[in-house]
Design an enzyme around this catalytic site. Structure first.
Site, PDB file in Angstrom:
ATOM      1  CG  ASP A 183      18.501  -5.257  59.945  1.00  0.00           C
ATOM      2  OD1 ASP A 183      19.240  -5.580  58.999  1.00  0.00           O
ATOM      3  OD2 ASP A 183      18.672  -5.628  61.113  1.00  0.00           O
ATOM      4  CD  GLU A 189      15.119   0.325  51.341  1.00  0.00           C
ATOM      5  OE1 GLU A 189      14.996   0.399  50.131  1.00  0.00           O
ATOM      6  OE2 GLU A 189      14.675   1.184  52.142  1.00  0.00           O
ATOM      7  CG  ASP A 192      12.191  -5.710  58.616  1.00  0.00           C
ATOM      8  OD1 ASP A 192      12.364  -6.871  58.201  1.00  0.00           O
ATOM      9  OD2 ASP A 192      12.590  -5.322  59.719  1.00  0.00           O
ATOM     10  CB  SER A 205      12.723 -14.977  61.850  1.00  0.00           C
ATOM     11  OG  SER A 205      12.837 -13.632  61.790  1.00  0.00           O
ATOM     12  CG  LEU A 206      11.999 -12.796  67.456  1.00  0.00           C
ATOM     13  CD1 LEU A 206      12.953 -12.012  68.329  1.00  0.00           C
ATOM     14  CD2 LEU A 206      10.789 -13.225  68.280  1.00  0.00           C
ATOM     15  CD  GLU A 215      15.527 -12.042  76.077  1.00  0.00           C
ATOM     16  OE1 GLU A 215      16.522 -12.742  75.975  1.00  0.00           O
ATOM     17  OE2 GLU A 215      14.410 -12.479  76.411  1.00  0.00           O
ATOM     18  CE  LYS A 234      16.007  -8.726  66.452  1.00  0.00           C
ATOM     19  NZ  LYS A 234      17.130  -9.476  65.956  1.00  0.00           N
ATOM     20  CG  ASP A 271      23.360  -6.256  64.867  1.00  0.00           C
ATOM     21  OD1 ASP A 271      22.942  -7.203  64.164  1.00  0.00           O
ATOM     22  OD2 ASP A 271      23.718  -5.164  64.396  1.00  0.00           O
ATOM     23  NE  ARG A 299      18.404 -17.198  61.263  1.00  0.00           N
ATOM     24  CZ  ARG A 299      17.560 -16.649  62.135  1.00  0.00           C
ATOM     25  NH1 ARG A 299      16.370 -17.152  62.306  1.00  0.00           N
ATOM     26  NH2 ARG A 299      17.922 -15.587  62.796  1.00  0.00           N
ATOM     27  CD  GLU A 342      21.799 -13.249  67.553  1.00  0.00           C
ATOM     28  OE1 GLU A 342      21.034 -14.239  67.658  1.00  0.00           O
ATOM     29  OE2 GLU A 342      21.772 -12.467  66.592  1.00  0.00           O
ATOM     30  CE1 TYR A 374      17.613 -16.771  70.980  1.00  0.00           C
ATOM     31  CE2 TYR A 374      19.378 -15.164  71.246  1.00  0.00           C
ATOM     32  CZ  TYR A 374      18.637 -16.017  70.449  1.00  0.00           C
ATOM     33  OH  TYR A 374      18.939 -16.126  69.126  1.00  0.00           O
ATOM     34  CE  LYS A 382      12.855 -13.943  73.716  1.00  0.00           C
ATOM     35  NZ  LYS A 382      14.095 -14.580  74.168  1.00  0.00           N
ATOM     36  CE  LYS A 424      16.164  -4.959  63.838  1.00  0.00           C
ATOM     37  NZ  LYS A 424      16.098  -5.605  62.603  1.00  0.00           N
ATOM     38  CB  CYS A 457      31.078  31.623  43.170  1.00  0.00           C
ATOM     39  SG  CYS A 457      30.023  31.941  44.600  1.00  0.00           S
ATOM     40  CB  CYS A 500      29.285  36.323  43.506  1.00  0.00           C
ATOM     41  SG  CYS A 500      30.888  35.512  43.621  1.00  0.00           S
ATOM     42  CB  CYS A 522      33.530  31.844  46.024  1.00  0.00           C
ATOM     43  SG  CYS A 522      33.214  33.476  45.341  1.00  0.00           S
ATOM     44  CB  CYS A 548      31.378  35.845  47.391  1.00  0.00           C
ATOM     45  SG  CYS A 548      29.972  34.732  47.183  1.00  0.00           S
TER      46      CYS A 548
END
Ligand code: IVH
Length: 702
Positions: free
Chosen positions: A34, A36, A38, A83-84, A114, A116, A118, A137, A181, A233, A310, A334, A428, A431, A446, A451
């Site tokens: 998420d 990434e 965002d 969405s939020l 509250e 969130k 998932d 949705r 949810e 909610y 909220k 998050k 190795c 060495c 090795c 070594c």
């Protein structure tokens, strides 16, 4: 970037975000975290803000993602399902608080906080007390009609008590919509996967994807069998027209005065609400609740990925309003991602004390579960090949129970042809000796018992906490001694002269004296700690303890026959053979002889009374464990050693007396038996997490 490049980038980002939206909402197989996602969205928003001339209504910044699916009829939402806005740290929460206070003209504000969930968003409509519609949705304006599936949820009543309308604080309500949810309890998820495994079906990847997939199943009996749960909610009355819409206005007395009473009414109607619902009057209280929620994350039987803040007052919610995407009165906080995407810059090789060569991923530093990660273990070449990990790849990293970050998988779609596979070394890296692979082992080693990396590793192990616990001897000093040729192995430490030591760079009389005292104390260490210090392959703290109980001194231990060793609790033929081989081999013999000459072993060793380093009141203390299957981060023996070092007991077979089964991959009959007996099962990740919580540190491995 020049204008053309910016334009290209905007086009690329729009397409890429749309693609990830499809993966997330429709195929429910997200490729990126998420966080990434965002970051991509934020970059696009910034570019669009700087270049309003390229604004586009169909840009993903103007829409919410869509989970629409052609197999279900599409129905318009009464009011858009928004969405939020996401936030990731306390500074962003503080900025939200400031903005809200400013928009409210300095008016006093009360927030609600509250979990969130998932899971997957669901809207349900009731008319005259009966469930009439279940809607996903979708794209936010219209969703998929999944009424038949929604009906199968035990927690969604088909009909409400006759006096349902009296729970609303205003009269004349004939229909309403509740939003919430849907999720799958972790226990239920585990149970389902167990059944699927037994039936030879493919396993469900994670609870969220399983929930999304289940809601889109055409077979309602199967949906019912999956046992989905829900938390609501949001609640609002609907107009009594064919075209349902939300007529409520707080100012007209046709809505709840605040979110608290909205939740209380949901609860009164028999629609489940999350019990961890709080209010906060200011930022410190808000931050404290967020911390509390983050802290209990691992104790819940469902996944939460953050908290939702909220503005409590519905009047103020109305006044603050919404953008096309998200309300201005709410914020999702998050929790730190447990997965992150980053660049694998290089693969380096680490040589451990047993000579095992481990590939290590050198990463572009990335934030992960609250810390910055720049290295991750790649385990071995089998794994490198299986996952097709190449230098220059974008990779997904996860934290295995907050201990060792690892590379989960690569994102091959980011490849541009410059990524290079990394062949297994035939020499190795330290060495240069040819590498060897022992039969039945995936690890490369090795082949040189002296070594420098192996010797340094052995010395670190010898000095480590559960071994000789040598005060005044750190890794840097060991490296210095080796470099100067003052020592070649553990026994040489005892011959170091104070005059020589105190003349070394960074050393003085005091540090020399400290090391001398530390070495003297090492001779008095409990017998099992000395056995552990020898670094016998496969002998962790727990096995050392078993050996110490059986063999009173080093001579008895050295002469033990493999068949006698194999009979011992926790040992068995494989480890028994390893122990015997160690003492018969050249290196083991020499080490023991040299330590004998250094008076390290005593005629009467201190026999074990209590396990080493038990820290009393941790989760492991006093419990009985069985370890089964293949673990990734450690061997079974190391896992057992870790449990014992924390005061847990490890036995070989599952019985009514077993408290916990630690199950790795390919766990077989022990897992079945534990399940039959109702014994809690910890998978590797959860096990590592518990270890971390109990303060366990891996000192057995360098
Ligand atoms: S309130 C106007 N409360 O998170 C949106 N949403 O990222 C109001 N979610 O669409 C949403 N738990 O699917 C709200 N306690 C919670 C939630 C929650 C999970 C989901 C929901 C929402 C998404 C936004």
């Amino acid at each position: 970037m020049d204008r053309d490049q910016v334009r290209d980038r905007i086009t690329f980002l729009r397409e890429e975000i749309d693609r990830h939206n499809r993966l997330y909402y429709r195929q429910t197989t997200p490729e990126i975290s998420d966080q990434e996602f965002d970051a991509l969205l934020q970059e696009l928003q910034d570019l669009e803000a700087a270049h309003p001339e390229w604004a586009d209504d169909s840009s993903p910044t103007a829409r919410v993602g869509s989970d629409s699916d052609e197999r279900f009829p599409s129905v318009a939402h009464s009011v858009p399902m928004l969405s939020l806005q996401n936030s990731y740290d306390s500074a962003e929460v503080a900025a939200f608080d400031q903005r809200v206070r400013k928009d409210m003209g300095g008016h006093e504000v009360l927030y609600t906080v509250e979990p969130k969930m998932d899971g997957v968003a669901l809207a349900v409509r009731y008319r005259q007390g009966r469930l009439t519609l279940g809607l996903t949705r979708g794209d936010g304006t219209k969703g998929d009609d999944i009424t038949a599936n929604a009906r199968t949820l035990a927690e969604i009543p088909d009909s409400l008590p006759p006096d349902w309308a009296s729970f609303f604080p205003w009269s004349g309500v004939t229909a309403f919509e509740a939003r919430g949810e849907v999720y799958l309890k972790l226990s239920q998820f585990a149970e389902l996967n167990k059944q699927r495994e037994a039936e030879g079906q493919e396993l469900l990847a994670n609870p969220r994807n399983a929930t999304a997939g289940t809601l889109k199943t055409l077979d309602t009996a199967e949906v019912a069998r999956r046992g989905l749960s829900v938390f609501f909610y949001q609640l609002f009355a609907l107009d009594d027209t064919g075209q349902e819409r939300h007529p409520g206005h707080v100012s007209e007395g046709r809505d709840f005065p605040d979110h608290q009473s909205e939740m209380a009414t949901l609860d009164a109607l028999g629609l489940p609400v999350n019990p961890f619902f709080r209010t906060a009057k200011d930022l410190p209280e808000l931050q404290a609740h967020l911390e509390d929620l983050a802290g209990m994350r691992d104790t819940l039987d469902y996944q939460i990925d953050g908290a939702v803040i909220k503005v409590d007052s519905r009047l103020w919610q109305e006044r603050l309003g919404s953008t096309a995407k998200a309300p201005r009165w709410g914020l999702a906080f998050k929790f730190p991602a447990e997965e992150a995407v980053t660049l694998l810059k290089e693969i380096t090789l680490q040589v451990g004390r047993t000579g095992v060569i481990t590939p290590v991923a050198e990463l572009e530093p990335v934030r992960l579960a609250g810390t910055t990660v720049s290295r991750a273990t790649l385990h071995n070449w089998d794994e490198l090949q299986r996952k097709d990990i190449r230098v220059g790849d974008q990779v997904v990293v996860v934290k295995g129970g907050d201990i060792i970050p690892k590379v989960l998988r690569v994102l091959p779609e980011y490849r541009d042809g410059t990524q290079l596979s990394f062949p297994a070394p035939d020499q190795c890296p330290v060495c240069g000796t040819a590498t060897v692979q022992q039969e039945g082992e995936v690890a490369l080693r090795c082949g040189n018992p002296v070594c420098p990396a192996v010797v340094a590793g052995q010395l670190r192990h010898f000095a480590s906490r559960n071994a000789c616990d040598i005060d005044g001897l750190g890794g840097r000093s060991i490296d210095l001694f080796l470099e100067l040729g003052l020592i070649e192995g553990p026994a040489d430490l005892f011959a170091l002269k104070s005059e020589v030591l105190s003349a070394l760079p960074g050393w003085g009389e005091k540090s020399a004296e400290r090391l001398r005292a530390g070495l003297q104390a090492a001779r008095q260490r409990p017998w099992q700690a000395k056995i552990f210090a020898l670094g016998i392959p496969q002998v962790g703290v727990s096995t050392a303890l078993t050996l110490a109980r059986q063999f009173p001194d080093i001579h008895a231990l050295m002469e033990a026959a493999p068949e006698d060793l194999a009979l011992l609790d926790d040992i068995g033929p494989v480890v028994g053979e390893q122990v015997a081989t160690f003492f018969q081999g050249e290196a083991g013999r020499q080490l023991v002889q040299a330590l004998l000459a250094a008076d390290f072993f005593l005629e009467t060793e201190q026999l074990p009374t209590a396990p080493i380093s038990v820290s009393g009141d941790n989760w492991f203390a006093g419990k009985t464990f069985v370890v089964t299957g293949t673990l990734e981060a450690m061997t079974r023996d190391e896992a057992k050693a870790a449990v014992t070092s924390l005061g847990g007991k490890v036995t070989g077979s599952v019985s009514k007396k077993t408290d916990v089964l630690v199950a790795g991959e390919k766990a077989g009959s022990k897992l079945t038996k534990a399940t039959d007996l109702g014994i809690p099962v910890l998978e590797e990740e959860a096990f590592l997490e518990k270890l971390a919580e109990a303060g366990w540190q891996d000192t057995g491995n360098v």
